[in-house]
Design a protein around this motif. Structure first.
Motif, PDB file in Angstrom:
ATOM      1  N   VAL A 267       8.045  23.734  76.524  1.00  0.00           N
ATOM      2  CA  VAL A 267       7.796  23.768  77.739  1.00  0.00           C
ATOM      3  C   VAL A 267       7.232  22.924  78.214  1.00  0.00           C
ATOM      4  O   VAL A 267       6.266  22.821  77.715  1.00  0.00           O
ATOM      5  CB  VAL A 267       7.376  25.571  77.840  1.00  0.00           C
ATOM      6  CG1 VAL A 267       6.474  25.467  77.503  1.00  0.00           C
ATOM      7  CG2 VAL A 267       7.569  25.653  79.878  1.00  0.00           C
ATOM      8  N   PRO A 268       6.916  22.422  79.232  1.00  0.00           N
ATOM      9  CA  PRO A 268       5.575  21.112  80.105  1.00  0.00           C
ATOM     10  C   PRO A 268       4.673  22.410  80.253  1.00  0.00           C
ATOM     11  O   PRO A 268       4.517  23.357  80.789  1.00  0.00           O
ATOM     12  CB  PRO A 268       6.551  20.490  81.223  1.00  0.00           C
ATOM     13  CG  PRO A 268       7.764  21.329  81.252  1.00  0.00           C
ATOM     14  CD  PRO A 268       8.090  22.445  80.250  1.00  0.00           C
ATOM     15  N   GLU A 269       3.459  21.858  80.006  1.00  0.00           N
ATOM     16  CA  GLU A 269       2.656  21.721  80.312  1.00  0.00           C
ATOM     17  C   GLU A 269       1.190  21.262  80.443  1.00  0.00           C
ATOM     18  O   GLU A 269       1.115  20.644  79.575  1.00  0.00           O
ATOM     19  CB  GLU A 269       2.130  22.786  79.297  1.00  0.00           C
ATOM     20  CG  GLU A 269       0.684  23.836  79.620  1.00  0.00           C
ATOM     21  CD  GLU A 269       0.297  24.882  78.792  1.00  0.00           C
ATOM     22  OE1 GLU A 269      -0.799  24.504  77.892  1.00  0.00           O
ATOM     23  OE2 GLU A 269       0.781  25.760  78.554  1.00  0.00           O
ATOM     24  N   GLY A 270       0.624  21.169  81.862  1.00  0.00           N
ATOM     25  CA  GLY A 270      -0.226  20.720  81.699  1.00  0.00           C
ATOM     26  C   GLY A 270      -0.312  18.545  81.594  1.00  0.00           C
ATOM     27  O   GLY A 270      -1.342  18.156  80.792  1.00  0.00           O
ATOM     28  N   GLY A 271       0.351  18.105  81.781  1.00  0.00           N
ATOM     29  CA  GLY A 271       1.371  17.063  81.551  1.00  0.00           C
ATOM     30  C   GLY A 271       1.837  16.793  80.525  1.00  0.00           C
ATOM     31  O   GLY A 271       2.828  15.299  80.223  1.00  0.00           O
ATOM     32  N   GLY A 272       1.471  17.660  79.606  1.00  0.00           N
ATOM     33  CA  GLY A 272       2.409  17.358  78.291  1.00  0.00           C
ATOM     34  C   GLY A 272       3.554  18.200  77.990  1.00  0.00           C
ATOM     35  O   GLY A 272       4.004  19.169  79.451  1.00  0.00           O
ATOM     36  N   VAL A 273       4.052  18.473  76.351  1.00  0.00           N
ATOM     37  CA  VAL A 273       5.006  19.335  76.026  1.00  0.00           C
ATOM     38  C   VAL A 273       4.342  20.385  75.085  1.00  0.00           C
ATOM     39  O   VAL A 273       3.710  19.905  73.744  1.00  0.00           O
ATOM     40  CB  VAL A 273       6.799  19.087  76.123  1.00  0.00           C
ATOM     41  CG1 VAL A 273       6.638  19.941  75.125  1.00  0.00           C
ATOM     42  CG2 VAL A 273       6.813  18.042  77.091  1.00  0.00           C
ATOM     43  N   ARG A 274       4.181  22.003  75.372  1.00  0.00           N
ATOM     44  CA  ARG A 274       3.721  22.742  74.598  1.00  0.00           C
ATOM     45  C   ARG A 274       5.247  22.690  73.572  1.00  0.00           C
ATOM     46  O   ARG A 274       5.901  23.360  74.550  1.00  0.00           O
ATOM     47  CB  ARG A 274       3.392  23.469  74.590  1.00  0.00           C
ATOM     48  CG  ARG A 274       3.663  24.699  75.797  1.00  0.00           C
ATOM     49  CD  ARG A 274       3.051  26.186  75.461  1.00  0.00           C
ATOM     50  NE  ARG A 274       3.949  26.879  75.770  1.00  0.00           N
ATOM     51  CZ  ARG A 274       3.890  27.502  76.619  1.00  0.00           C
ATOM     52  NH1 ARG A 274       3.862  27.532  78.858  1.00  0.00           N
ATOM     53  NH2 ARG A 274       4.600  28.554  77.577  1.00  0.00           N
ATOM     54  N   PHE A 275       4.890  22.729  72.470  1.00  0.00           N
ATOM     55  CA  PHE A 275       6.468  23.558  71.661  1.00  0.00           C
ATOM     56  C   PHE A 275       6.403  24.089  70.295  1.00  0.00           C
ATOM     57  O   PHE A 275       5.043  24.069  69.450  1.00  0.00           O
ATOM     58  CB  PHE A 275       6.884  22.263  71.630  1.00  0.00           C
ATOM     59  CG  PHE A 275       6.615  21.510  70.378  1.00  0.00           C
ATOM     60  CD1 PHE A 275       7.068  21.474  68.904  1.00  0.00           C
ATOM     61  CD2 PHE A 275       5.956  20.155  70.527  1.00  0.00           C
ATOM     62  CE1 PHE A 275       6.593  19.989  68.153  1.00  0.00           C
ATOM     63  CE2 PHE A 275       5.504  19.435  69.711  1.00  0.00           C
ATOM     64  CZ  PHE A 275       5.337  19.347  68.620  1.00  0.00           C
ATOM     65  N   ILE A 276       7.234  24.984  69.972  1.00  0.00           N
ATOM     66  CA  ILE A 276       7.218  25.911  68.684  1.00  0.00           C
ATOM     67  C   ILE A 276       7.578  25.212  67.424  1.00  0.00           C
ATOM     68  O   ILE A 276       9.024  24.608  68.197  1.00  0.00           O
ATOM     69  CB  ILE A 276       7.793  27.276  68.760  1.00  0.00           C
ATOM     70  CG1 ILE A 276       6.567  27.563  70.167  1.00  0.00           C
ATOM     71  CG2 ILE A 276       6.837  27.652  67.449  1.00  0.00           C
ATOM     72  CD1 ILE A 276       7.420  29.262  70.809  1.00  0.00           C
ATOM     73  N   ARG A 277       6.894  24.532  66.189  1.00  0.00           N
ATOM     74  CA  ARG A 277       7.840  23.955  65.304  1.00  0.00           C
ATOM     75  C   ARG A 277       8.578  24.931  64.314  1.00  0.00           C
ATOM     76  O   ARG A 277       8.281  26.263  64.342  1.00  0.00           O
ATOM     77  CB  ARG A 277       7.122  22.965  64.520  1.00  0.00           C
ATOM     78  CG  ARG A 277       7.863  22.420  63.254  1.00  0.00           C
ATOM     79  CD  ARG A 277       7.063  20.964  62.312  1.00  0.00           C
ATOM     80  NE  ARG A 277       5.939  21.981  62.016  1.00  0.00           N
ATOM     81  CZ  ARG A 277       5.180  22.723  60.790  1.00  0.00           C
ATOM     82  NH1 ARG A 277       6.560  22.848  60.061  1.00  0.00           N
ATOM     83  NH2 ARG A 277       4.093  22.779  60.523  1.00  0.00           N
TER      84      ARG A 277
END
Length: 596
Positions: A267-277
């Motif tokens: 999911v996008p967050e703070g200009g980046g993308v947080r993700f779960i591997r």
């Protein structure tokens, strides 16, 4: 962590409902849980998980089919009235009387609950102070903003002193400022009165504030415990990717979330993308997905653990996945690719737009443009004027003054012509609940002028794309599936512009991911999207956002430009930026008014 005495104890609890075409639908299945006094307990889970059914049984409004349920040491089945007399329950759609004033609503609910006149003065004063509604006691409830209505609903629920408070999605449809106020009120109740509160919520950051969390799926408890313990399962698997130059966070997120064999969630967050591997995936195997993005670890959150649980449940289930619409969408509309000339040409132009209702100015001299294929977010607190702006853009409400062009058509002169080129998804389900999914789609396809083979092909395409059961009765669908149907109906005529009014209000994170993956696919095919939302994480999907308050535009730009204006810094939480922008604007407005 445990609190005081057990206030809710369920064992082998089961509840079913008659299916429209025969048989039974299992809403709660062999469920067991315990809730303790004096603490905040959260129920989280996807749409249709059974949370509302469970709450209604605890409130004594539904009778279990099997199992045992004791509330405040009382058998609910044997004595539901005793439970109802001691428990206060605020459903998702609380029954305010909109023609009555704030004070009259409080009086009415006090009468219904038999609150003695000697207790009302002190009780009302405290509730009005707590909810900041003391200034509005004479205002009709129907003229309150969404956030104020929720606070009035909570006050009416608390006109008597309950021993247990049940809140079903209390913050749905309200902005971050109102959410913050609601949770401050709840914390006051817990700290000051040692009141036990059970809340169901679609916001995992809210659940993270609770002492105990129950994750419910398909009527059973998947996991329970304090948030810190639950989120441990995501340890070592959570990362933040900063996209390389020329790649948007939204497109990187779409690439990651499509790779279900290696990525659980993104999911996008703070200009980046947080993700779960994925736990079994090799970190080096993500290189082709990341394409040069810089990656660093990030602290794991409760939402990470929640998404992992649902992914594990989906992979072990033989049935259809609830997030089927996350699959990469085919070309729902035949538009030129993003590289086509004129991609950034404006298709919506707003100049000095004003809308007045009598002597009240709802929108004051608003100006902006939206480019072709852009996702544009229209944000603001409840009552800020964004819905009025939105309705003018859709051609549903005439402007008082100003210029407004949509798809090359002057909306002040030819609204009907413009509406043929736009799609619209309203905040509230606006299709026919007594018709089947197929009947709704065929009806609206006919209204858009589709006939014969073209109609049948378009309906079949959208049924497949949104994983909809053609025979299902529309009114019986969970909220997430209702929104899928509404989106499908809005796309039948292949619009150039799609207006989405809080399309994910009240639906869980899993359904929100699915919804936004479809929206991203549409934007990649040059469909212009204008969206209003109270989920600030969704602002990160937008190319640009406008934040309104009191009818005025306070900020306009990319999410990062808005964070800079707010002074919250790169990578900061969009909730923080939103609150900072609105509070800055209100201080400036108050200062200007005082100077005048």
């Amino acid at each position: 962590m445990t609190g005081g005495r057990v206030t809710v104890a369920a064992q082998a609890l089961r509840k079913t409902f008659a299916a429209p075409k025969g048989g039974r639908i299992v809403a709660v299945d062999d469920l067991a849980l315990q809730v303790h006094a004096g603490q905040l307990t959260a129920l989280v889970g996807p749409d249709g998980a059974g949370k509302t059914t469970l709450m209604r049984m605890v409130a004594g409004l539904l009778t279990p089919d099997a199992g045992t349920l004791r509330v405040l040491d009382t058998d609910v089945v044997a004595d539901p009235q005793s439970v109802q007399d001691r428990v206060s329950y605020m459903p998702q759609r609380f029954g305010l009387y909109e023609d009555l004033s704030v004070q009259e609503n409080l009086d009415l609910y006090a009468d219904l609950h038999g609150v003695p006149a000697t207790l009302r003065r002190e009780r009302f004063a405290r509730l009005l102070a707590m909810t900041d509604l003391a200034r509005f006691t004479d205002r009709p409830a129907g003229k309150l903003s969404g956030g104020m209505k929720q606070k009035l609903g909570l006050a009416c629920t608390l006109v008597r002193s309950p021993e247990l408070l049940l809140l079903d999605e209390p913050s749905v449809g309200v902005d971050p400022l109102s959410r913050r106020d609601l949770w401050q009120i709840l914390q006051q109740l817990i700290d000051g009165e040692r009141l036990g509160v059970v809340v169901s919520t679609a916001y995992l950051d809210e659940a993270e504030r609770c002492a105990q969390v129950f994750v419910i799926h398909q009527g059973v408890v998947l996991a329970e415990g304090p948030p810190d313990r639950l989120k441990e399962r995501a340890t070592g698997l959570t990362f933040l990717a900063s996209p390389p130059a020329g790649v948007t966070a939204r497109d990187l997120q779409a690439r990651l979330i499509d790779a279900r064999d290696r990525v659980i969630d993104a999911v996008p967050e703070g200009g980046g993308v947080r993700f779960i591997r994925q736990p079994g995936a090799d970190a080096d195997a993500l290189g082709d997905l990341l394409q040069g993005a810089q990656v660093r670890t990030r602290p794991h959150e409760l939402e990470d653990a929640f998404m992992m649980m649902l992914a594990a449940q989906a992979s072990s289930s033989a049935g259809p996945r609830d997030d089927a619409a996350v699959a990469p969408p085919p070309a729902l509309v035949e538009r030129p690719p993003a590289q086509a000339p004129g991609w950034h040409a404006p298709v919506i132009q707003v100049r000095d737009l004003v809308r007045r209702f009598g002597d009240f100015t709802a929108v004051a001299s608003t100006s902006f443009e939206v480019g072709r294929g852009e996702i544009f977010g229209l944000l603001g607190p409840n009552g800020a004027g964004k819905t009025t702006t939105f309705r003018m853009l859709c051609g549903l409400l005439p402007a008082t003054s100003g210029q407004l062009q949509v798809a090359g058509v002057d909306l002040r002169r030819a609204r009907a012509q413009a509406r043929q080129r736009i799609g619209y998804v309203s905040q509230k389900f606006a299709l026919y609940g007594n018709l089947s999914v197929r009947e709704n789609l065929e009806f609206f396809a006919g209204a858009y002028g589709l006939r014969g083979q073209a109609l049948r092909h378009r309906v079949a395409t959208l049924l497949a794309q949104f994983s909809l059961d053609a025979a299902a009765r529309s009114g019986d669908l969970p909220n997430g599936y209702k929104q899928r149907l509404a989106m499908a109906a809005s796309l039948l005529h292949e619009p150039e512009i799609l207006f989405l009014d809080e399309p994910t209000s009240g639906i869980d994170p899993l359904a929100r991911r699915a919804f936004w993956r479809t929206i991203t696919g549409l934007a990649q095919r040059a469909v212009t999207i204008v969206v209003t939302t109270h989920f600030m994480e969704e602002a990160e999907y937008c190319d640009r956002i406008a934040i309104q308050d009191a009818g005025r535009v306070l900020a306009l730009g990319t999410p990062q430009q808005v964070r800079v204006q707010a002074g919250t810094g790169h990578g900061s939480d969009m909730d923080e930026a939103f609150i900072a922008i609105v509070e800055q604007g209100r201080r400036q407005h108050a200062s200007s008014a005082a100077a005048a």
